[in-house]
Design a protein around this motif. Structure first.
Motif, PDB file in Angstrom:
ATOM      1  N   THR A 115      43.478  37.573  36.039  1.00  0.00           N
ATOM      2  CA  THR A 115      43.684  38.405  37.095  1.00  0.00           C
ATOM      3  C   THR A 115      43.948  37.302  38.226  1.00  0.00           C
ATOM      4  OG1 THR A 115      42.238  40.059  36.491  1.00  0.00           O
ATOM      5  CG2 THR A 115      43.029  39.797  38.687  1.00  0.00           C
ATOM      6  N   LEU A 116      44.995  37.301  39.025  1.00  0.00           N
ATOM      7  CA  LEU A 116      45.313  36.444  40.318  1.00  0.00           C
ATOM      8  C   LEU A 116      44.884  37.500  41.403  1.00  0.00           C
ATOM      9  CD1 LEU A 116      46.415  33.893  41.289  1.00  0.00           C
ATOM     10  CD2 LEU A 116      48.822  35.156  41.595  1.00  0.00           C
ATOM     11  N   MET A 117      43.965  36.784  42.206  1.00  0.00           N
ATOM     12  CA  MET A 117      43.459  37.705  43.165  1.00  0.00           C
ATOM     13  C   MET A 117      43.077  36.676  44.498  1.00  0.00           C
ATOM     14  SD  MET A 117      39.325  37.090  41.855  1.00  0.00           S
ATOM     15  CE  MET A 117      38.721  37.329  43.640  1.00  0.00           C
ATOM     16  N   TYR A 118      43.189  37.452  45.645  1.00  0.00           N
ATOM     17  CA  TYR A 118      42.506  36.859  46.755  1.00  0.00           C
ATOM     18  C   TYR A 118      41.156  36.757  46.999  1.00  0.00           C
ATOM     19  CZ  TYR A 118      47.556  37.365  49.047  1.00  0.00           C
ATOM     20  OH  TYR A 118      48.607  37.249  49.565  1.00  0.00           O
ATOM     21  N   MET A 119      40.749  35.640  47.425  1.00  0.00           N
ATOM     22  CA  MET A 119      39.193  35.411  47.377  1.00  0.00           C
ATOM     23  C   MET A 119      38.796  35.972  48.516  1.00  0.00           C
ATOM     24  SD  MET A 119      39.249  31.206  46.208  1.00  0.00           S
ATOM     25  CE  MET A 119      37.350  31.514  45.562  1.00  0.00           C
ATOM     26  N   ALA A 120      37.490  36.529  48.499  1.00  0.00           N
ATOM     27  CA  ALA A 120      36.566  37.008  49.467  1.00  0.00           C
ATOM     28  C   ALA A 120      35.136  36.491  49.496  1.00  0.00           C
ATOM     29  CB  ALA A 120      36.668  38.591  49.332  1.00  0.00           C
ATOM     30  N   GLU A 121      34.596  36.662  50.480  1.00  0.00           N
ATOM     31  CA  GLU A 121      33.169  36.069  50.312  1.00  0.00           C
ATOM     32  C   GLU A 121      32.211  36.550  49.250  1.00  0.00           C
ATOM     33  OE1 GLU A 121      31.085  35.529  54.332  1.00  0.00           O
ATOM     34  OE2 GLU A 121      32.384  37.011  54.953  1.00  0.00           O
ATOM     35  N   GLY A 122      32.509  37.635  48.669  1.00  0.00           N
ATOM     36  CA  GLY A 122      31.566  38.070  47.365  1.00  0.00           C
ATOM     37  C   GLY A 122      31.976  37.447  46.270  1.00  0.00           C
ATOM     38  N   LEU A 123      31.252  37.564  45.096  1.00  0.00           N
ATOM     39  CA  LEU A 123      31.550  36.929  43.658  1.00  0.00           C
ATOM     40  C   LEU A 123      32.718  37.359  43.307  1.00  0.00           C
ATOM     41  CD1 LEU A 123      30.882  34.438  41.930  1.00  0.00           C
ATOM     42  CD2 LEU A 123      29.174  36.171  40.822  1.00  0.00           C
ATOM     43  N   ASP A 124      33.964  36.986  43.189  1.00  0.00           N
ATOM     44  CA  ASP A 124      35.190  37.479  42.380  1.00  0.00           C
ATOM     45  C   ASP A 124      35.492  39.106  42.893  1.00  0.00           C
ATOM     46  OD1 ASP A 124      35.532  35.185  40.967  1.00  0.00           O
ATOM     47  OD2 ASP A 124      34.131  35.780  39.501  1.00  0.00           O
ATOM     48  N   THR A 125      35.311  39.337  44.158  1.00  0.00           N
ATOM     49  CA  THR A 125      35.349  40.659  44.579  1.00  0.00           C
ATOM     50  C   THR A 125      36.739  40.998  45.413  1.00  0.00           C
ATOM     51  OG1 THR A 125      34.217  39.903  46.487  1.00  0.00           O
ATOM     52  CG2 THR A 125      32.980  40.910  44.822  1.00  0.00           C
ATOM     53  N   THR A 181      51.754  41.996  47.154  1.00  0.00           N
ATOM     54  CA  THR A 181      50.973  43.319  47.278  1.00  0.00           C
ATOM     55  C   THR A 181      49.556  43.269  46.551  1.00  0.00           C
ATOM     56  OG1 THR A 181      53.103  44.645  47.551  1.00  0.00           O
ATOM     57  CG2 THR A 181      51.088  45.796  46.841  1.00  0.00           C
ATOM     58  N   ALA A 182      48.561  43.438  47.076  1.00  0.00           N
ATOM     59  CA  ALA A 182      47.190  43.209  46.494  1.00  0.00           C
ATOM     60  C   ALA A 182      46.677  44.735  46.788  1.00  0.00           C
ATOM     61  CB  ALA A 182      46.383  42.231  47.058  1.00  0.00           C
ATOM     62  N   VAL A 183      45.610  44.949  45.605  1.00  0.00           N
ATOM     63  CA  VAL A 183      45.074  46.256  45.691  1.00  0.00           C
ATOM     64  C   VAL A 183      43.546  45.892  45.457  1.00  0.00           C
ATOM     65  CG1 VAL A 183      46.761  47.520  44.475  1.00  0.00           C
ATOM     66  CG2 VAL A 183      45.107  46.429  42.904  1.00  0.00           C
ATOM     67  N   PRO A 184      42.791  46.755  45.981  1.00  0.00           N
ATOM     68  CA  PRO A 184      41.018  46.566  45.963  1.00  0.00           C
ATOM     69  C   PRO A 184      40.489  46.734  44.777  1.00  0.00           C
ATOM     70  CG  PRO A 184      41.785  47.938  48.082  1.00  0.00           C
ATOM     71  CD  PRO A 184      43.065  47.772  47.130  1.00  0.00           C
ATOM     72  N   GLN A 185      39.619  46.042  44.306  1.00  0.00           N
ATOM     73  CA  GLN A 185      38.875  46.291  43.078  1.00  0.00           C
ATOM     74  C   GLN A 185      38.204  47.483  43.232  1.00  0.00           C
ATOM     75  OE1 GLN A 185      36.931  42.944  41.161  1.00  0.00           O
ATOM     76  NE2 GLN A 185      38.178  41.572  42.268  1.00  0.00           N
ATOM     77  N   ASP A 186      37.889  48.021  42.058  1.00  0.00           N
ATOM     78  CA  ASP A 186      36.953  49.284  41.939  1.00  0.00           C
ATOM     79  C   ASP A 186      35.586  48.923  41.524  1.00  0.00           C
ATOM     80  OD1 ASP A 186      35.511  51.716  41.722  1.00  0.00           O
ATOM     81  OD2 ASP A 186      37.039  52.651  40.248  1.00  0.00           O
ATOM     82  N   ASP A 187      34.743  48.826  42.709  1.00  0.00           N
ATOM     83  CA  ASP A 187      33.283  48.112  42.300  1.00  0.00           C
ATOM     84  C   ASP A 187      32.404  49.009  41.340  1.00  0.00           C
ATOM     85  OD1 ASP A 187      33.770  46.139  44.136  1.00  0.00           O
ATOM     86  OD2 ASP A 187      32.959  47.146  45.876  1.00  0.00           O
ATOM     87  N   ALA A 188      32.909  50.364  41.202  1.00  0.00           N
ATOM     88  CA  ALA A 188      32.156  51.109  40.196  1.00  0.00           C
ATOM     89  C   ALA A 188      32.445  50.646  38.574  1.00  0.00           C
ATOM     90  CB  ALA A 188      32.267  52.662  40.390  1.00  0.00           C
ATOM     91  N   GLU A 189      33.516  49.928  38.472  1.00  0.00           N
ATOM     92  CA  GLU A 189      33.692  49.257  37.074  1.00  0.00           C
ATOM     93  C   GLU A 189      33.358  48.179  37.140  1.00  0.00           C
ATOM     94  OE1 GLU A 189      37.787  50.299  36.294  1.00  0.00           O
ATOM     95  OE2 GLU A 189      37.825  52.280  36.637  1.00  0.00           O
ATOM     96  N   ALA A 190      32.738  47.337  37.938  1.00  0.00           N
ATOM     97  CA  ALA A 190      32.739  46.025  37.932  1.00  0.00           C
ATOM     98  C   ALA A 190      31.385  45.510  36.885  1.00  0.00           C
ATOM     99  CB  ALA A 190      32.139  45.353  39.141  1.00  0.00           C
ATOM    100  N   SER A 191      31.596  44.578  36.205  1.00  0.00           N
ATOM    101  CA  SER A 191      30.401  43.887  35.508  1.00  0.00           C
ATOM    102  C   SER A 191      30.317  42.493  35.572  1.00  0.00           C
ATOM    103  CB  SER A 191      30.715  43.996  33.960  1.00  0.00           C
ATOM    104  OG  SER A 191      31.851  43.565  33.618  1.00  0.00           O
ATOM    105  N   TYR A 192      29.441  41.691  35.437  1.00  0.00           N
ATOM    106  CA  TYR A 192      29.263  40.361  35.696  1.00  0.00           C
ATOM    107  C   TYR A 192      29.060  39.586  34.575  1.00  0.00           C
ATOM    108  CZ  TYR A 192      29.202  41.799  40.621  1.00  0.00           C
ATOM    109  OH  TYR A 192      29.362  42.409  41.629  1.00  0.00           O
ATOM    110  N   ALA A 193      29.721  38.470  34.522  1.00  0.00           N
ATOM    111  CA  ALA A 193      29.245  37.751  33.377  1.00  0.00           C
ATOM    112  C   ALA A 193      28.738  36.188  33.969  1.00  0.00           C
ATOM    113  CB  ALA A 193      30.702  36.924  32.889  1.00  0.00           C
TER     114      ALA A 193
END
Length: 317
Positions: free
Chosen positions: A134-144, A189-201
């Protein structure tokens, strides 16, 4: 446009090489400090540092990027865009706000699944049939941060974390290459992540390396593959660490042995032969094909079995 690249392991090198090959103005590279490696603890540069020096780029290696002195040093490069790939440190808000085109990250999973530091290993250990980048813009959260684009990459039974690191690093480089013109122009064009589907590695620990023979042969097979070529998996034999570096796919015809389930204690050595060492599990059995006894080098399990020190009936713990 000034671009600063941040990365540390081999995974990040193809993305840096691509930026240079495409003629982008990479003004500096940020990577982790050199670390001692091997028995002699030789101070060794990171793969990204080695690549940067090969390209003649200035390198900055802050212990903690969040320190004001490190932020000030980075600001001297006047970045318009920051590109990261497995850098290994969380970027503080002062850095995230620095470039006019933002900070983008090449992340080795299909976000929002497997946020965090070990997405490739965890995907294999958990038996995922597919992962990606995934190519993403970085935010203050962990890969959010918001997602710019993604690409899927299948995981086969022949894959290990090592082979997937190579596949995903190349896929990430191509994904970044495709998006760079729009990133430079500010037209993504970027779309927000669905936090409800998030999991952590989460990062791997010693506990993740220990084989629990009460688990199924398939689960153990995935665990072993997910730890190669880095730490390897291990079990205990004769009160010493006995490492396992490879096993045969339990679904493959060549892997079929006695396949005892519920008849022997999990971890029991069932037989030793040309296929290696067959061990009972909580469901089925597993053939170990590459092992490393304490104080020895990695060897074929079949060769080790012929030594006669490990016998059928031995219980690995």
């Amino acid at each position: 446009m000034n671009i600063v690249f941040m990365g540390t392991p081999d995974f990040a090198v193809p993305s840096l090489d691509m930026l240079i090959a495409e003629g982008y103005n990479v003004v500096g590279v940020v990577t982790q400090p050199d670390k001692p490696q091997g028995r002699k603890k030789v101070l060794t540069p990171t793969p990204v540092k080695a690549a940067a020096e090969r390209h003649g780029l200035p390198v900055f290696q802050p212990v903690k990027l969040r320190n004001p002195e490190a932020v000030a040093r980075l600001a001297e490069w006047k970045p318009d865009l920051i590109v990261t790939a497995a850098f290994g440190q969380i970027l503080p808000k002062a850095v995230l706000d620095m470039p006019v085109r933002g900070c983008v990250n090449v992340h080795g999973s299909l976000l929002p699944k497997y946020r965090g530091g070990a997405p490739i290993q965890r995907s294999i250990i958990n038996g995922e049939p597919v992962t990606g980048v995934t190519l993403m813009y970085m935010a203050e959260g962990l890969d959010t941060g918001d997602m710019i684009s993604r690409v899927e990459v299948p995981i086969t039974d022949e894959d290990t974390s090592g082979s997937m690191f190579i596949k995903l690093s190349e896929a990430g480089s191509k994904l970044l290459q495709e998006e760079m013109p729009r990133l430079i122009a500010g037209e993504t064009t970027a779309v927000p992540q669905d936090d409800a589907e998030a999991s952590y590695a989460r990062n791997l620990t010693r506990d993740d390396e220990k084989l629990d023979w009460s688990r199924s042969s398939r689960e153990l097979f995935n665990q072993i593959r997910g730890l190669v070529p880095f730490s390897g998996a291990f079990t205990m034999w004769d009160d010493q660490v006995f490492k396992v570096w490879a096993a045969t796919n339990p679904n493959h015809p060549d892997a079929q042995g006695t396949s005892q389930t519920g008849q022997t204690e999990p971890g029991t050595v069932l037989q030793l032969g040309a296929n290696g060492i067959e061990v009972s599990t909580g469901s089925g059995s597993l053939w170990l094909t590459e092992v490393q006894p304490a104080g020895k080098k990695v060897m074929k399990a079949a060769d080790f079995g012929r030594g006669g020190t490990l016998k059928p009936g031995t219980v690995l713990r």
